[in-house]
Design a protein around this motif. Structure first.
Motif, PDB file in Angstrom:
ATOM      1  N   HIS A 232     -35.793 -11.391  24.451  1.00 30.91           N
ATOM      2  CA  HIS A 232     -35.902 -10.250  23.532  1.00 30.91           C
ATOM      3  C   HIS A 232     -35.929  -8.931  24.302  1.00 30.91           C
ATOM      4  N   ALA A 233     -36.672  -8.896  25.407  1.00 31.33           N
ATOM      5  CA  ALA A 233     -36.741  -7.670  26.198  1.00 31.33           C
ATOM      6  C   ALA A 233     -35.386  -7.332  26.802  1.00 31.33           C
ATOM      7  N   ALA A 234     -34.653  -8.345  27.247  1.00 30.90           N
ATOM      8  CA  ALA A 234     -33.337  -8.130  27.842  1.00 30.90           C
ATOM      9  C   ALA A 234     -32.374  -7.522  26.840  1.00 30.90           C
ATOM     10  N   MET A 235     -32.370  -8.041  25.615  1.00 29.93           N
ATOM     11  CA  MET A 235     -31.461  -7.516  24.599  1.00 29.93           C
ATOM     12  C   MET A 235     -31.908  -6.137  24.130  1.00 29.93           C
ATOM     13  N   GLY A 236     -33.225  -5.936  23.998  1.00 31.33           N
ATOM     14  CA  GLY A 236     -33.721  -4.617  23.598  1.00 31.33           C
ATOM     15  C   GLY A 236     -33.392  -3.561  24.629  1.00 31.33           C
ATOM     16  N   ALA A 237     -33.570  -3.901  25.918  1.00 35.39           N
ATOM     17  CA  ALA A 237     -33.293  -2.944  26.990  1.00 35.39           C
ATOM     18  C   ALA A 237     -31.806  -2.662  27.109  1.00 35.39           C
ATOM     19  N   THR A 238     -30.986  -3.697  26.980  1.00 39.37           N
ATOM     20  CA  THR A 238     -29.535  -3.500  27.071  1.00 39.37           C
ATOM     21  C   THR A 238     -29.043  -2.590  25.963  1.00 39.37           C
TER      22      THR A 238
ATOM     23  N   ALA B 102     -34.687  -2.144  17.868  1.00 38.72           N
ATOM     24  CA  ALA B 102     -35.666  -1.346  17.131  1.00 38.72           C
ATOM     25  C   ALA B 102     -37.068  -1.521  17.723  1.00 38.72           C
ATOM     26  N   GLU B 103     -37.415  -2.748  18.089  1.00 38.20           N
ATOM     27  CA  GLU B 103     -38.763  -3.026  18.589  1.00 38.20           C
ATOM     28  C   GLU B 103     -39.019  -2.369  19.941  1.00 38.20           C
ATOM     29  N   TYR B 104     -38.004  -2.356  20.805  1.00 40.08           N
ATOM     30  CA  TYR B 104     -38.194  -1.849  22.164  1.00 40.08           C
ATOM     31  C   TYR B 104     -37.795  -0.390  22.322  1.00 40.08           C
ATOM     32  N   PHE B 105     -37.302   0.237  21.250  1.00 40.85           N
ATOM     33  CA  PHE B 105     -36.802   1.606  21.359  1.00 40.85           C
ATOM     34  C   PHE B 105     -37.890   2.571  21.828  1.00 40.85           C
ATOM     35  N   LEU B 106     -39.024   2.578  21.166  1.00 44.22           N
ATOM     36  CA  LEU B 106     -40.094   3.515  21.528  1.00 44.22           C
ATOM     37  C   LEU B 106     -40.754   3.172  22.862  1.00 44.22           C
ATOM     38  N   PRO B 107     -41.098   1.902  23.127  1.00 44.07           N
ATOM     39  CA  PRO B 107     -41.688   1.593  24.439  1.00 44.07           C
ATOM     40  C   PRO B 107     -40.782   1.967  25.606  1.00 44.07           C
TER      41      PRO B 107
END
Length: 517
Positions: free
Chosen positions: A150-156, A310-315
């Motif tokens: 999930h982090a990999a896809m959010g960061a990419t 969406a989940e990793y956008f703000l962090p």
């Protein structure tokens, strides 16, 4: 050759016209001198030159990371604010202006110029890198776990979503408005007029335009050189031939020749046609891969990728007390600086093909559509490759042994790999051609003092100059000199962000003044 009509019909007063050519008497020679000086410095001692620029880049990424992140976030807010405000209804070229291109061709040209080849190269490589801790992981998640996926896809998606296009649009909105609606030169310096008045025509504006010419030339040269090494690795994999130095040079010459032919044919018969072909081929490749990974799995991956973004956008937008400082500076801050090296290229090009569109349409087309397209693309290629690794299938299970080969290694596991790999090679070539076309158009535009309607041969000359720079560095300094120039271009992203800030302020002031008139 039909070209783009522009309100600013008169060439700048400081231009020199000779044998059909049209150059600014200050911007062109000074830019050429700086480019030549940097090339000679790179060739004199490639190792020392590269180390110096790498050290400069490293210092900027480490010590200016907060400012760079703030500017990336500010660009997103700036573009979104323009779109939702009453100013969004302003039409480039005036209320009666008609679009030059269809929606499909308009989007195809923007997308091909902005990040087409990057999605091919990083579509598999980046998600796999983030997932397998090839170079640390976002937010220090444990590698090769469900959370890491999930982090990999959010960061990419964070790196390829709203932010890069907002950086491009900052230039596009400003240049398009002042050129099409105010009859000013088609250059970044025009955006300074609300802040400094007619001084934008003098030394301050010339410094900005000279800087953008140099930045654009070296951004193109490094992309062409490094792209040649990447593309030829794939070609040799598909055809089973040796990836020799001579083959790489021949590839550069082939791309240059195709780009020159496209430029000579003009925007409609050349650049637009190639962009449309490219989008159709990319769509064909995407459909084949999406079907190969399974329809149910693919649509689930699309939803997952969108949610992860969406989940990793703000962090990931935060720059204060990051637990993953090294990853943050090495990936996100580097990306924002690198997008700035392409800011003038894509920004000016997008502005040129957007006459007749409203500011709201431009923001939506250049931020929403590419982001949605990237979600679909990374869902198929990125999450597809992560699923391969999790299932223990294919070469990628061992990690990224060669970034250049990541996409081909992913395709090897899927049906019709020979066909899809061949299609990737064709796409790489055409995407590089369209990128070189748009870049040469922009360099020529800026070196002519913002005069967009120059002779086709003049644009080809700039293309040949970029190719000559690339080949010279390639032959004498190899990838050491090229990567040194790339480091220098990334370092130049910092001063470009200061220019971005001035452009935003000037644009807001101009719009506010117009609304009161």
């Amino acid at each position: 050759m039909k070209d783009i009509a522009v309100d600013a019909a008169q060439p700048p007063a400081l231009n020199i016209q000779f044998m059909g050519l049209n150059f600014h008497r200050v911007i062109f020679p000074v830019s050429f001198f700086i480019v030549l000086s940097l090339i000679l410095a790179a060739l004199y001692d490639p190792v020392a030159f590269g180390q110096t620029l790498e050290a400069t880049k490293g210092w900027i990424l480490k010590n200016c990371d907060g400012f760079i992140m703030i500017m990336g976030n500010l660009a997103v807010l700036f573009c979104a604010g323009i779109a939702v405000s009453p100013y969004g209804k302003i039409r480039l070229g005036g209320k009666d202006a008609k679009p030059e291109f269809s929606v499909l061709s308009w989007f195809s040209m923007m997308f091909a110029a902005g990040m087409g080849v990057g999605l091919l190269y990083w579509g598999v490589a980046e998600p796999v890198a983030q997932y397998t801790e090839w170079w640390k992981t976002p937010l220090n998640v444990l590698k090769e776990t469900p959370e890491a996926a999930h982090a990999a896809m959010g960061a990419t998606m964070f790196h390829w979503g709203f932010h890069p296009w907002a950086i491009y649009l900052t230039s596009a909105l400003v240049i398009g408005y002042f050129a099409f609606n105010k009859g000013m030169p088609f250059s970044l310096s025009s955006g300074l007029k609300p802040l400094i008045g007619d001084a934008y025509k003098g030394l301050p504006g010339q410094i900005v335009d000279i800087f953008t010419v140099v930045l654009t030339v070296f951004g193109l040269a490094t992309s062409l050189g490094l792209g040649a090494m990447q593309a030829t690795a794939g070609i040799t994999h598909v055809l089973g031939i040796a990836n020799s130095f001579t083959f790489q040079l021949m590839f550069i010459l082939t791309v240059t020749g195709l780009a020159g032919f496209s430029l000579w044919r003009g925007m409609h018969s050349g650049v637009k046609l190639l962009s449309n072909i490219n989008m159709l081929l990319a769509l064909a490749l995407f459909v084949v891969v999406a079907v190969a990974v399974g329809a149910g799995s693919f649509f689930s991956s699309v939803a997952t990728t969108a949610v992860d973004y969406a989940e990793y956008f703000l962090p990931l937008s935060n720059w204060i007390d990051r637990p993953d400082q090294d990853w943050f500076q090495g990936w996100t801050v580097f990306y924002w600086a690198w997008w700035c090296t392409w800011g003038p290229i894509v920004g000016v090009f997008v502005a040129r093909v957007s006459r007749g569109r409203t500011l709201r349409q431009l923001v939506c087309a250049a931020m929403l559509f590419p982001t949605v397209a990237s979600i679909f693309w990374f869902a198929a290629f990125g999450l597809g490759s992560i699923n391969q690794i999790a299932a223990g299938e294919g070469t990628l299970v061992a990690g990224l042994s060669d970034i250049n080969m990541a996409l081909f290694q992913f395709l090897e596991v899927l049906p019709m790999s020979a066909i899809t790999s061949g299609l990737v090679v064709v796409l790489l070539v055409i995407f590089m051609v369209t990128s070189m076309d748009s870049g040469a158009l922009v360099v020529d535009n800026l070196a002519a003092g913002g005069e967009p309607n120059t002779h086709a041969g003049q644009r080809v000359l700039w293309l040949l100059l970029v190719a000559l720079v690339t080949i010279t560095l390639f032959v004498i300094g190899g990838d050491t000199a090229l990567k040194g120039i790339q480091a220098g271009a990334v370092a130049m992203g910092l001063p470009f962000m200061f220019i971005m800030l001035l452009l935003m302020l000037g644009f807001i002031k101009a719009l506010a003044t117009e609304s009161r008139a």
